[in-house]
Design a protein around this motif. Structure first.
Motif, mmCIF file in Angstrom:
data_model
loop_
_atom_site.group_PDB
_atom_site.id
_atom_site.type_symbol
_atom_site.label_atom_id
_atom_site.label_comp_id
_atom_site.label_asym_id
_atom_site.label_seq_id
_atom_site.Cartn_x
_atom_site.Cartn_y
_atom_site.Cartn_z
ATOM 1 N N LEU A 12 80.381 21.412 106.856
ATOM 2 C CA LEU A 12 81.327 21.903 105.856
ATOM 3 C C LEU A 12 81.749 20.790 104.900
ATOM 4 O O LEU A 12 81.882 21.005 103.692
ATOM 5 N N PHE A 13 81.944 19.607 105.435
ATOM 6 C CA PHE A 13 82.344 18.464 104.606
ATOM 7 C C PHE A 13 81.247 18.150 103.589
ATOM 8 O O PHE A 13 81.523 17.955 102.400
ATOM 9 N N GLU A 14 80.017 18.136 104.049
ATOM 10 C CA GLU A 14 78.891 17.843 103.160
ATOM 11 C C GLU A 14 78.721 18.938 102.115
ATOM 12 O O GLU A 14 78.419 18.665 100.950
ATOM 13 N N ALA A 15 78.938 20.194 102.509
ATOM 14 C CA ALA A 15 78.820 21.305 101.562
ATOM 15 C C ALA A 15 79.854 21.193 100.455
ATOM 16 O O ALA A 15 79.570 21.497 99.287
ATOM 17 N N GLU A 16 81.043 20.731 100.808
ATOM 18 C CA GLU A 16 82.094 20.571 99.804
ATOM 19 C C GLU A 16 81.754 19.450 98.832
ATOM 20 O O GLU A 16 81.989 19.562 97.629
ATOM 21 N N VAL A 17 81.192 18.382 99.345
ATOM 22 C CA VAL A 17 80.828 17.242 98.503
ATOM 23 C C VAL A 17 79.636 17.581 97.605
ATOM 24 O O VAL A 17 79.639 17.308 96.399
ATOM 25 N N SER A 18 78.621 18.194 98.177
ATOM 26 C CA SER A 18 77.372 18.456 97.457
ATOM 27 C C SER A 18 77.431 19.703 96.593
ATOM 28 O O SER A 18 76.591 19.901 95.707
ATOM 29 N N LYS A 19 78.435 20.577 96.858
ATOM 30 C CA LYS A 19 78.562 21.879 96.183
ATOM 31 C C LYS A 19 77.355 22.771 96.465
ATOM 32 O O LYS A 19 76.930 23.555 95.629
ATOM 33 N N ASP A 140 87.914 29.234 97.456
ATOM 34 C CA ASP A 140 86.510 28.869 97.298
ATOM 35 C C ASP A 140 85.910 28.825 98.690
ATOM 36 O O ASP A 140 86.614 28.533 99.667
ATOM 37 N N SER A 141 84.648 29.122 98.801
ATOM 38 C CA SER A 141 84.008 29.117 100.113
ATOM 39 C C SER A 141 82.800 28.213 100.108
ATOM 40 O O SER A 141 81.989 28.243 99.181
ATOM 41 N N ARG A 142 82.695 27.419 101.158
ATOM 42 C CA ARG A 142 81.525 26.590 101.344
ATOM 43 C C ARG A 142 80.434 27.360 102.096
ATOM 44 O O ARG A 142 79.369 26.826 102.390
ATOM 45 N N ILE A 143 80.701 28.634 102.395
ATOM 46 C CA ILE A 143 79.722 29.510 103.036
ATOM 47 C C ILE A 143 79.009 30.314 101.944
ATOM 48 O O ILE A 143 79.660 30.926 101.099
ATOM 49 N N LYS A 144 77.699 30.345 101.952
ATOM 50 C CA LYS A 144 76.911 31.005 100.898
ATOM 51 C C LYS A 144 77.346 32.453 100.694
ATOM 52 O O LYS A 144 77.500 33.210 101.664
ATOM 53 N N ASP A 145 77.550 32.814 99.438
ATOM 54 C CA ASP A 145 77.779 34.201 99.029
ATOM 55 C C ASP A 145 78.991 34.848 99.690
ATOM 56 O O ASP A 145 79.063 36.077 99.788
ATOM 57 N N TRP A 146 79.938 34.038 100.131
ATOM 58 C CA TRP A 146 81.159 34.577 100.762
ATOM 59 C C TRP A 146 80.830 35.466 101.967
ATOM 60 O O TRP A 146 81.581 36.396 102.284
ATOM 61 N N LYS A 147 79.749 35.193 102.657
ATOM 62 C CA LYS A 147 79.380 36.016 103.825
ATOM 63 C C LYS A 147 80.117 35.494 105.057
ATOM 64 O O LYS A 147 79.535 34.886 105.952
ATOM 65 N N ILE A 148 81.419 35.731 105.061
ATOM 66 C CA ILE A 148 82.279 35.110 106.067
ATOM 67 C C ILE A 148 82.826 36.118 107.076
ATOM 68 O O ILE A 148 83.080 37.280 106.752
ATOM 69 N N LYS A 149 82.992 35.625 108.283
ATOM 70 C CA LYS A 149 83.824 36.267 109.287
ATOM 71 C C LYS A 149 85.066 35.389 109.465
ATOM 72 O O LYS A 149 85.172 34.327 108.839
ATOM 73 N N LEU A 150 85.997 35.832 110.289
ATOM 74 C CA LEU A 150 87.258 35.100 110.421
ATOM 75 C C LEU A 150 87.030 33.624 110.758
ATOM 76 O O LEU A 150 87.602 32.738 110.125
ATOM 77 N N ALA A 151 86.193 33.351 111.758
ATOM 78 C CA ALA A 151 85.996 31.959 112.176
ATOM 79 C C ALA A 151 85.390 31.110 111.070
ATOM 80 O O ALA A 151 85.678 29.916 110.958
ATOM 81 N N ASP A 152 84.552 31.723 110.222
ATOM 82 C CA ASP A 152 83.948 30.962 109.117
ATOM 83 C C ASP A 152 85.012 30.494 108.129
ATOM 84 O O ASP A 152 85.027 29.329 107.717
ATOM 85 N N THR A 153 85.896 31.399 107.717
ATOM 86 C CA THR A 153 86.906 31.009 106.724
ATOM 87 C C THR A 153 87.937 30.069 107.330
ATOM 88 O O THR A 153 88.380 29.127 106.682
ATOM 89 N N VAL A 154 88.295 30.274 108.588
ATOM 90 C CA VAL A 154 89.256 29.375 109.239
ATOM 91 C C VAL A 154 88.687 27.957 109.304
ATOM 92 O O VAL A 154 89.365 26.979 108.944
ATOM 93 N N ALA A 155 87.456 27.824 109.758
ATOM 94 C CA ALA A 155 86.836 26.490 109.850
ATOM 95 C C ALA A 155 86.773 25.821 108.484
ATOM 96 O O ALA A 155 86.924 24.599 108.370
ATOM 97 N N ASP A 156 86.603 26.632 107.449
ATOM 98 C CA ASP A 156 86.470 26.145 106.070
ATOM 99 C C ASP A 156 87.841 26.018 105.405
ATOM 100 O O ASP A 156 87.993 26.289 104.209
#
Length: 258
Positions: A12-19, A140-156
């Motif tokens: 997640l950290f790398e995704a935020e940096v690299s966009k 904003d989401s670091r998960i592609k295409d906002w394909k999130i479940k609860l744990a995905d958004t919480v971790a992010d």
């Protein structure tokens, strides 16, 4: 800290940096719980603090029944606000700073007293609040295409990006939180309206929930912190050239452009 928590935090950290967005964490670890995800969130917040960023508040997400139903959950979630996320009222966010941003309008609480759960009530929140102001949150989401479940958004970090405070500082005794109306425009066109009651019936109830939830991790809400209490209407997709403005009855307006 488990190896899996560290691995996901690193991704997640790398995704935020690299966009560059990543696959949902829940597609890799189908057994991930919300509590696991909060530890991933905390790992990256602690990393940023070590790098010199400062925690200035918290945000509450999933405060509407519609969003909870969408993710199949029965309670909100939360994230941390850092000083690097602050945008001046009327300011500009470069589209290069975000991946897939959306904008929400909400009421921000600025605290004058610490709130430490469990057993924090709505009344405790009202007594601990210095003032409220209108706010825009850029999620904003670091998960592609906002394909999130609860744990995905919480971790992010609860899909946090930036936030803007505007309007005029207003004491809670001067307003009825549940009845504060909001008009949300994009490029001058009306896109949404909302009211304070859209956030769990009362935005202060959301802040009480947050204080009690944080007690599970021995984290208080501190005096001086900004608490974004939850969106009063649906989030709007932001693209380069867009300008967003929210006008709130009694407490003023707030805007941002991309």
């Amino acid at each position: 800290m488990t190896t899996r928590v560290q691995q996901f935090a690193d991704q997640l950290f790398e995704a935020e940096v690299s966009k560059n967005g990543i696959e949902p964490l829940t597609s890799i670890d189908t057994d991930m719980t919300a509590k696991d995800a909060y530890y991933i969130q905390l790992e990256n917040i602690n990393r940023k603090v070590v790098q010199g960023q400062r925690i200035v508040g918290k945000k509450i997400g999933l405060t509407s029944e519609a969003m909870q139903n969408l993710l199949g959950v029965g309670e909100p979630d939360y994230g941390h606000l850092l000083d690097s996320m602050v945008v001046e009222n009327g300011g500009r966010i470069s589209i290069d700073q975000v991946l897939q941003p959306k904008v929400e309008a909400e009421i921000a609480f600025i605290l004058k007293k610490e709130l430490r759960g469990p057993n924090v009530t709505t009344l405790d929140v009202l007594q601990a609040t210095d003032y409220i102001v209108p706010a825009l949150e850029i999620v904003d989401s670091r998960i592609k295409d906002w394909k999130i479940k609860l744990a995905d958004t919480v971790a992010d970090n609860a899909s946090s990006g930036f936030y803007v405070l505007g309007g005029k500082p207003t004491k809670i005794v001067d307003v009825e939180l549940e009845l504060i109306g909001m008009v949300f425009t994009k490029n001058g066109e009306l896109v949404n309206t909302g009211v304070g009651a859209a956030a769990l019936g009362n935005p202060a109830t959301c802040v009480a929930w947050l204080a009690n939830k944080l007690s599970e991790f021995d984290i208080p809400l501190r005096a001086g912190e900004v608490i974004l209490s939850g969106a009063l209407s649906a989030a709007e997709v932001a693209r380069e050239g867009d300008t967003f403005k929210a006008r709130f009855a009694q407490i003023g307006e707030v805007s941002v452009r991309f």
